[in-house]
Enzyme design. Structure first.
Site, PDB file in Angstrom:
ATOM      1  N   ASP A  32     -10.133  -7.931  -9.330  1.00 28.69           N
ATOM      2  CA  ASP A  32      -8.881  -7.262  -9.710  1.00 28.69           C
ATOM      3  C   ASP A  32      -8.708  -7.367 -11.228  1.00 28.69           C
ATOM      4  OD1 ASP A  32      -6.001  -6.640  -7.955  1.00 28.69           O
ATOM      5  OD2 ASP A  32      -5.908  -6.863 -10.140  1.00 28.69           O
ATOM      6  N   ASN A  88      -1.428  -4.348   1.275  1.00 32.37           N
ATOM      7  CA  ASN A  88      -0.129  -3.682   1.190  1.00 32.37           C
ATOM      8  C   ASN A  88      -0.225  -2.216   1.610  1.00 32.37           C
ATOM      9  OD1 ASN A  88       0.950  -6.063   0.040  1.00 32.37           O
ATOM     10  ND2 ASN A  88       0.257  -5.441  -1.993  1.00 32.37           N
ATOM     11  N   GLN A  95       2.533  -1.592  -2.289  1.00 27.53           N
ATOM     12  CA  GLN A  95       1.303  -0.850  -2.606  1.00 27.53           C
ATOM     13  C   GLN A  95       1.514  -0.021  -3.869  1.00 27.53           C
ATOM     14  OE1 GLN A  95      -0.085   1.844   0.481  1.00 27.53           O
ATOM     15  NE2 GLN A  95      -2.113   2.031  -0.449  1.00 27.53           N
ATOM     16  N   HIS A 101      -7.007  -0.961   0.198  1.00 28.71           N
ATOM     17  CA  HIS A 101      -7.743  -2.090  -0.384  1.00 28.71           C
ATOM     18  C   HIS A 101      -7.191  -3.388   0.183  1.00 28.71           C
ATOM     19  CE1 HIS A 101      -4.361  -1.019  -2.981  1.00 28.71           C
ATOM     20  NE2 HIS A 101      -4.222  -2.315  -3.205  1.00 28.71           N
ATOM     21  N   HIS A 103      -6.731  -7.395  -0.630  1.00 30.81           N
ATOM     22  CA  HIS A 103      -6.765  -8.432  -1.673  1.00 30.81           C
ATOM     23  C   HIS A 103      -7.299  -9.728  -1.079  1.00 30.81           C
ATOM     24  CE1 HIS A 103      -3.946  -6.452  -4.607  1.00 30.81           C
ATOM     25  NE2 HIS A 103      -3.510  -5.866  -3.515  1.00 30.81           N
TER      26      HIS A 103
END
Ligand code: 5GP
Ligand code: ZN
Length: 139
Positions: A32, A88, A95, A101, A103
């Site tokens: 990230d 999310n 989100q 995606h 995390h």
């Protein structure tokens, strides 16, 4: 299927560079850009799905197998004490990038990660009715 103007379609398919940890035919795993903690990375399908509501079963199945492998690798390499898996869906849920995606957020004593909610009170009657309704929708 890719979506025009989707940054994660471009990253997942290698059109925009990322610090890639792992890649296969279906997924790219990369760090990230604004990590919550050391090792915070994202598991991103190469196919575009806005969110979990749209994801197909085949990709969903492969996703969690990969997540377990990424988790174990992060654990081996970093001195992490725990790991949050966060995903999310929708603006209200936090989100900000509308390409699915997951995390992977390593946890360390004294970190500043904040994943939580205030525990509420369960209405058992309401919950049993809801359990039946929601359960009936799961095929
Ligand atoms: P969300 O809030 O949608 O669950 O998470 C989006 C995440 O994507 C954020 O943690 C954000 O830092 C990360 N992100 C957004 N743009 C980029 C980018 O261009 N590269 C990388 N590596 N991460 C990004
Ligand atoms: Zn996309």
């Amino acid at each position: 299927m890719k979506k025009d103007d989707c940054i994660f379609c471009k990253i997942a398919n290698g059109e925009i560079p990322s610090t890639t940890i792992y890649e296969d035919d279906d997924f790219r795993v990369f760090f990230d850009i604004a990590p919550a903690s050391k090792g915070h990375c994202l598991i991103v399908p190469k196919e575009h799905f806005d969110n979990v509501f749209e994801m197909n079963e085949e990709t969903a199945g492969k996703l969690f197998v990969l997540a377990t492998k990424v988790a174990r690798s992060l654990k081996k390499e970093l001195n992490l004490e725990g790991l949050n898996i966060v995903q999310n869906n929708g603006t209200i849920a936090g989100q900000t990038v509308f390409h699915f995606h997951m995390h992977m957020i390593p946890r360390y004593t004294g970190d500043t990660v904040n994943v939580g909610w205030k525990p509420g009170e369960a209405d058992m009657e309401e919950l049993s009715k809801l359990a039946k309704k929601v359960g009936d929708n799961i095929l």
